[in-house]
Scaffold this motif. Structure first.
Motif, PDB file in Angstrom:
ATOM      1  N   GLY A 135     -12.888  48.820   3.017  1.00 50.46           N
ATOM      2  CA  GLY A 135     -13.951  48.779   4.247  1.00 50.46           C
ATOM      3  C   GLY A 135     -15.546  48.826   3.858  1.00 50.46           C
ATOM      4  N   PHE A 136     -15.227  49.587   2.472  1.00 54.69           N
ATOM      5  CA  PHE A 136     -16.324  49.420   1.986  1.00 54.69           C
ATOM      6  C   PHE A 136     -16.937  48.228   1.464  1.00 54.69           C
ATOM      7  CE2 PHE A 136     -18.720  50.024  -2.297  1.00 54.69           C
ATOM      8  CZ  PHE A 136     -19.668  50.151  -2.010  1.00 54.69           C
ATOM      9  N   VAL A 137     -16.078  47.865   1.154  1.00 53.58           N
ATOM     10  CA  VAL A 137     -16.146  46.793  -0.209  1.00 53.58           C
ATOM     11  C   VAL A 137     -16.478  45.723   1.382  1.00 53.58           C
ATOM     12  CG1 VAL A 137     -15.540  44.499  -1.238  1.00 53.58           C
ATOM     13  CG2 VAL A 137     -15.379  46.350  -1.730  1.00 53.58           C
ATOM     14  N   ILE A 138     -16.646  45.764   1.920  1.00 53.20           N
ATOM     15  CA  ILE A 138     -16.708  44.550   3.759  1.00 53.20           C
ATOM     16  C   ILE A 138     -18.209  45.001   4.157  1.00 53.20           C
ATOM     17  CG2 ILE A 138     -16.375  43.305   6.185  1.00 53.20           C
ATOM     18  CD1 ILE A 138     -13.045  43.661   5.036  1.00 53.20           C
ATOM     19  N   LEU A 139     -18.226  46.612   4.097  1.00 44.82           N
ATOM     20  CA  LEU A 139     -19.252  46.798   4.574  1.00 44.82           C
ATOM     21  C   LEU A 139     -20.689  46.602   3.887  1.00 44.82           C
ATOM     22  CD1 LEU A 139     -20.917  47.800   7.406  1.00 44.82           C
ATOM     23  CD2 LEU A 139     -19.937  51.018   5.888  1.00 44.82           C
ATOM     24  N   SER A 140     -20.483  46.561   2.543  1.00 44.68           N
ATOM     25  CA  SER A 140     -21.408  46.281   1.866  1.00 44.68           C
ATOM     26  C   SER A 140     -21.922  44.607   1.546  1.00 44.68           C
ATOM     27  CB  SER A 140     -20.526  46.660   0.236  1.00 44.68           C
ATOM     28  OG  SER A 140     -20.661  46.002  -0.002  1.00 44.68           O
ATOM     29  N   ILE A 141     -21.480  44.273   1.412  1.00 44.21           N
ATOM     30  CA  ILE A 141     -21.670  42.954   1.725  1.00 44.21           C
ATOM     31  C   ILE A 141     -22.571  42.648   3.245  1.00 44.21           C
ATOM     32  CG2 ILE A 141     -20.780  40.112   2.494  1.00 44.21           C
ATOM     33  CD1 ILE A 141     -18.171  40.628   0.576  1.00 44.21           C
TER      34      ILE A 141
END
Length: 427
Positions: free
Chosen positions: A402-408
């Motif tokens: 979720g963090f990886v996706i949100l950071s994008i």
């Protein structure tokens, strides 16, 4: 203006929901891991199939039942002699198998000196040579009806005299401590109590995780469909990403769980069974894995640990800090490092995913475990063994993703805000 205010209020509510739910999830995860560790300890195979006490307990039940059925008169003595000798021979064989299995489990490089010594000195063969003498003693003793009540203790004494000098005694300190913590009188009652408490915790976590999922989806939708991005909104986005990163790094990502669900063998027409025997269990978070790697002292493992920390902790934190500086420090907007981390790092986002790939490769081991357990089921004749692989992805994996996706999406939001500011200045 009103839409903007509503959007900001919604974001604040979502962030509050994320903060509260994240705190609850983290708190209950620690409690869940503690109770899970207790449950795993109680189910460890060392207290079951590899525990001579557990075998003796089941032997005692069989002996008691068979003695009630045993009748000695005339020709029945010959039949009784055959049954008792068969029982003693089988008992020694079963103990020999258990003894060697335990030694093989503890052996270094697949070689057991204890097993070699037992075979060389023919310890089990010598025990079998004494079976006829022991059998006659038993039959003579059984001819007195009153002595039948004591035969169980007699036979068990013979078994105990063998096992006490052969098998290492299990240390029950930790086991008894767990029973005391849950006010349980035995292992089965304690496991039932822990399982009920885990169900309650899992229910709470499922609720909070659902709230977190809805909140994160809500933030992503606002990023996608809200054309006007402000410092306040971008700050909310970054704070939400920090929550996801913390949960992803500190919560366990995966649990490797291999166990024997049931083992059953027939002895003198009676069943000896063991259920839910844990062979191996590990549950680790990114930080725990990193800590283990960094403390190994081996260069190769140390390098992998450094890479894990770099791409799962340092790189994401640097990206979030740079995003905050980009929002609140106009003088740094043209800084090459800041701009790289905020905008260009999207091309390097696979570095974040690399950590996930490492854990996915770790999941590959579950396939190996399943294969080995399958071989175990088919390797022993006349012994019914059912195995199970309960390995699973845990919350840490999904929060980190979720963090990886949100950071994008945050990078896209900042880029959108930059374009809007440039357009306004040009106009």
């Amino acid at each position: 203006m009103r839409k903007e205010l509503i959007s900001n209020i919604v974001l604040v509510v979502l962030l509050i929901a994320i903060s509260i739910s994240a705190f609850v999830t983290y708190s209950f995860e620690n409690e869940r891991r503690s109770k899970k560790a207790d449950l795993i300890e109680l189910s460890d195979i060392k207290y079951g199939m590899f525990n001579v006490d557990a075998w003796e307990e089941q032997f005692a039940e069989i002996i008691t039942k068979k003695l009630k059925e045993l009748k000695l008169s005339g020709d029945d003595r010959k039949e009784a002699r055959t049954k008792i000798e068969t029982f003693l021979y089988e008992s020694i064989d079963k103990f020999e198998i258990a003894y060697k299995a335990e030694n093989d489990r503890k052996a270094n490089y697949g070689f057991s000196l204890r097993n070699l010594g037992a075979d060389y000195f023919e310890i089990f063969g010598q025990l079998k040579e004494h079976v006829p003498v022991i059998t006659e003693d038993i039959l003579d003793f059984l001819e007195d009806e009153e002595n039948r009540k004591n035969i169980k203790a007699y036979i068990l004494k013979q078994i105990n005299s063998y096992t006490e000098g052969t098998f290492a005694k299990i240390n029950y300190t930790k086991y008894n401590h767990i029973l005391a913590n849950y006010n349980a009188s035995n292992g089965e009652d304690c496991k039932a109590t822990i399982s009920k408490e885990l169900m309650i915790i899992n229910g709470i976590q499922n609720t909070t995780n659902t709230i977190l999922l809805i909140a994160f989806i809500g933030i992503v939708l606002i990023i996608l469909f809200n054309k006007k991005q402000s410092k306040f909104k971008n700050t909310i986005y970054i704070l939400a990403a920090i929550h996801a990163l913390v949960l992803g790094v500190f919560l366990p990502m995966i649990a490797i769980d291999a166990r024997i669900s049931s083992m059953d063998l027939q002895l003198m027409g009676e069943s000896i069974s063991f259920t839910d025997q844990v062979l191996y269990y590990k549950s680790k978070s990114i930080m725990e894995v990193s800590s283990v790697m960094l403390s190994q002292g081996k260069i190769k493992v140390l390098l992998v640990g450094i890479l894990v920390v770099l791409f799962s902790v340092i790189f994401p934190i640097s990206k979030l800090i740079s995003s905050i500086l980009y929002v609140y420090k106009p003088s740094l907007k043209n800084n090459k490092i800041i701009r790289f981390l905020v905008f260009k790092s999207g091309k390097w986002s696979m570095a974040d995913v690399m950590v996930v790939a490492i854990f996915m490769a770790y999941i590959g081991f579950t396939g190996i475990i399943s294969s080995q357990l399958g071989q175990l089921e088919n390797s022993i004749q006349d012994l019914e063994i059912l195995t199970t692989n309960k390995s699973e992805l845990l919350n840490g994996f999904f929060f980190f993703m979720g963090f990886v996706i949100l950071s994008i999406f945050i990078s896209q939001s900042l880029q959108k805000a930059t374009k809007i500011n440039l357009s306004s200045h040009e106009n």
